[in-house]
Design a protein around this motif. Sequence first.
Motif, short mmCIF file in Angstrom:
data_model
loop_
_atom_site.label_atom_id
_atom_site.label_comp_id
_atom_site.label_asym_id
_atom_site.label_seq_id
_atom_site.Cartn_x
_atom_site.Cartn_y
_atom_site.Cartn_z
N PHE A 8 0.65 -1.23 -0.06
CA PHE A 8 0.04 0.02 0.08
C PHE A 8 0.70 1.31 -0.07
N LEU A 9 2.01 1.25 0.68
CA LEU A 9 2.85 2.29 0.74
C LEU A 9 3.41 2.43 -0.77
N ARG A 10 3.53 1.56 -1.31
CA ARG A 10 4.18 1.77 -2.75
C ARG A 10 2.82 2.25 -3.71
N LEU A 11 1.68 1.78 -3.35
CA LEU A 11 0.43 2.30 -4.24
C LEU A 11 0.59 3.93 -3.89
N ILE A 12 0.44 4.31 -2.81
CA ILE A 12 0.37 5.79 -2.37
C ILE A 12 1.44 6.47 -2.76
N ALA A 13 2.77 5.78 -2.64
CA ALA A 13 3.93 6.42 -3.20
C ALA A 13 3.80 6.76 -4.83
N ALA A 14 3.30 5.83 -5.30
CA ALA A 14 2.81 6.13 -6.93
C ALA A 14 2.01 7.19 -6.87
N ALA A 15 1.03 7.41 -6.18
CA ALA A 15 -0.13 8.20 -6.12
C ALA A 15 0.59 9.82 -6.02
N GLN A 116 -7.09 14.73 8.41
CA GLN A 116 -6.05 13.39 7.94
C GLN A 116 -6.75 12.34 8.17
N PRO A 117 -6.35 11.21 7.50
CA PRO A 117 -5.22 11.13 6.41
C PRO A 117 -5.85 11.49 5.03
N PHE A 118 -6.95 12.19 4.90
CA PHE A 118 -7.63 12.22 3.65
C PHE A 118 -6.90 13.42 2.97
N GLN A 119 -6.51 14.44 3.68
CA GLN A 119 -5.91 15.41 3.37
C GLN A 119 -4.65 15.17 2.55
N ALA A 120 -3.75 14.25 3.07
CA ALA A 120 -2.54 13.57 2.62
C ALA A 120 -2.80 12.77 1.40
N ALA A 121 -3.74 12.13 1.45
CA ALA A 121 -3.92 11.28 0.26
C ALA A 121 -4.74 12.29 -0.87
N LEU A 122 -5.37 13.40 -0.57
CA LEU A 122 -5.91 14.24 -1.66
C LEU A 122 -4.66 15.11 -2.49
N THR A 123 -3.60 15.41 -1.74
CA THR A 123 -2.61 15.93 -1.92
C THR A 123 -1.32 15.14 -2.41
N ASP A 125 0.45 13.05 -0.55
CA ASP A 125 1.64 13.38 0.46
C ASP A 125 2.04 11.95 0.90
N ALA A 126 2.82 11.38 0.14
CA ALA A 126 3.68 10.06 0.41
C ALA A 126 4.17 9.98 1.79
N ALA A 127 4.83 11.25 2.25
CA ALA A 127 5.56 11.06 3.52
C ALA A 127 4.85 10.94 4.50
N TYR A 128 3.45 11.37 4.58
CA TYR A 128 2.65 11.17 5.52
C TYR A 128 2.31 9.89 5.77
N ALA A 130 4.16 7.29 4.98
CA ALA A 130 5.13 6.58 5.22
C ALA A 130 5.33 6.65 6.73
N THR A 131 4.74 7.63 7.56
CA THR A 131 4.84 7.68 8.88
C THR A 131 3.74 7.10 9.67
N ALA A 132 2.42 7.59 9.02
CA ALA A 132 1.29 7.34 9.65
C ALA A 132 0.93 5.57 9.48
N GLY A 133 1.45 4.92 8.45
CA GLY A 133 1.46 3.55 8.28
C GLY A 133 0.00 2.96 7.92
N GLU A 134 -0.43 1.67 8.17
CA GLU A 134 -1.33 1.11 7.63
C GLU A 134 -2.65 1.31 7.92
#
Lengths: 341, 341
Positions: A8-15, A116-123, A125-128, A130-134
């Motif tokens: 999932f982190l990879r998916l979000i990183a791609a996002a 959060q975490p929707f703000q991070a997903a909308l923007t 923000d992969a770093a978020y 990476a810290t906040a996790g699964e």
Amino acid sequence: MNLRRSHFLRLIAAAGASPLLHTLYHTSTAAPASAAPAATEPLPSWNPGQVKSAITDFVRRTTTPGSPDFIPVEDRIATFDNDGTLWAEQPIIQILAIQARLEMLATADPTLRQTQPFQAALTGDAAYFATAGEAALMQVIALTSANQTDAEFAAQTAAVFETATYPRFDQPVTAMVYQPMQELLTYLRAHAFQTWICSGGGIDFIRVIAQPLYGIPPQQVIGSSLQKDYRAVNGTGQLWRLAEIGRINDKAGKPVGIDLHISKRPVIAGGNVRSGGDIAMLSYSQGRSEVSLQLLVNHDDSDREFAYQEPDDASLNAASANGWQVVSMKNDWKTIFAFQR
Amino acid sequence: MNLRRSHFLRLIAAAGASPLLHTLYHTSTAAPASAAPAATEPLPSWNPGQVKSAITDFVRRTTTPGSPDFIPVEDRIATFDNDGTLWAEQPIIQILAIQARLEMLATADPTLRQTQPFQAALTGDAAYFATAGEAALMQVIALTSANQTDAEFAAQTAAVFETATYPRFDQPVTAMVYQPMQELLTYLRAHAFQTWICSGGGIDFIRVIAQPLYGIPPQQVIGSSLQKDYRAVNGTGQLWRLAEIGRINDKAGKPVGIDLHISKRPVIAGGNVRSGGDIAMLSYSQGRSEVSLQLLVNHDDSDREFAYQEPDDASLNAASANGWQVVSMKNDWKTIFAFQR
């Protein structure tokens, strides 16, 4: 657990690498790209060469009655990864769909943009993440694709396929399928191979589009899944999508998924270079007692598609060590996308 | 959790009612019972009557082009329970296999006969398992069908089908298939229905026998499963069976399993009366937006098979309330087993 998180982190990183969401909701109608008819020459979008010959030689050897390598029809199983193998993955289309769904929900409820975490997903923000996790990721998945019926999710996904466009090329997402791979699927079916998708992506997401885009019926799609239960919704028994991972169909999860759905080693398996996600599937195919063929798509065409490598080159090293066919998009494919013809 | 426990306890309870193990290892060769050819009259082992007419009328209405109830080929999905619907379940054949495997292991290591929970399993001591619970059952499952490769389990299961005989009738277990149901499967396939098994039994157990016995390929079997991983065993990547439940495909788990493997509501669904295990599957089928057909086999023939009811009659009550077809083995089936002809 490790597998799940990294996927999932990879998916979000791609996002995070994906372009702005406002490109998503163009009014264009996404007409599925149609595979070019095979006519007399098989695989017309493939350039002549070692890889194309390896494919056609293999199919001839395994489907000609009396050939020492003949494979009975019931064992002719071919499995293909989806993202980066059958269609483009920069960015991953399901991530676009998740973001588009979030954007739609945020239009109805603007507080999501500050939550959060929707703000991070909308923007993106992969770093978020990476810290906040699964747990944070599951909140996004739950809001966008769980806690609803299967039928609702399918309708919502179909709407994405009808409206979303793909960045850089500004094409309907359904136009991002690789024409040579569509031809290969058709060619294999013409030789009585069963064509299956075995993807790290969501099983129900892909099932919406597999038949029109690839000619693959929903029961021949294997992918990652949510847990579900069967419950009464408005008086009718429905499948309900729980905010809980069922199975992650990536890396070593791919042979497990193939076993669960097919219970035979694939005769032909195709994947691509990016994350090492297909190494286990290709090795599983090669482990069958009779002949087999492994294809690994290499993204080496920055002009017509993308050029990217794995940090550790694990997939290419495995291909080299095991004699898998490496498909160079640049050299082996005459046409990549139908819209580029 | 509740579902899981009750399922296994029910299996073991059935084992407790099963006859002595020494009947299992006769030297008879189990030749699969062959379905009688349909010839001109469809379903020759079915007596004329309301149920047979309901089946043939439904198939004609849904497969005749131009009929208002015509169903496209890709949606012609038929799912059937296995134990008690396609073959006999007094006792459940997989329980015989588990006991036979235990017996073989106890011959090699006699201490198992004095060690719980194996002693209880060998003697069919259901009371022990009712007290000891799930952990004890998992020990039995682990010893007999986990902690080994898929290939080893398949070979072991095939050996059971080649050698084991069924109590009371003293027939090979593979002869315990219902001839009218074999005919029905063949008849449906002749009308382009896909025939699937959706069983509470083990998916890998049934897959060994589904093709020769029912003409159903392994990828069209849905059942309960263990967790697996993909690992190197003697230098080759293999599926490894973990001593951990993956999914229980019973009751409300059946629609979930059908969704996972097919993702379409079945047009035809068949189950049987005993535990209410098929009510959810039949209601799921009936919930499709177009026409559908539900069959419920009732075990009411103590002379030719068995006569038994559900304590609460839930399945028969659901059939009555919802208009499902109740198949009376006594009245609707001219022949039950091929060996009785």
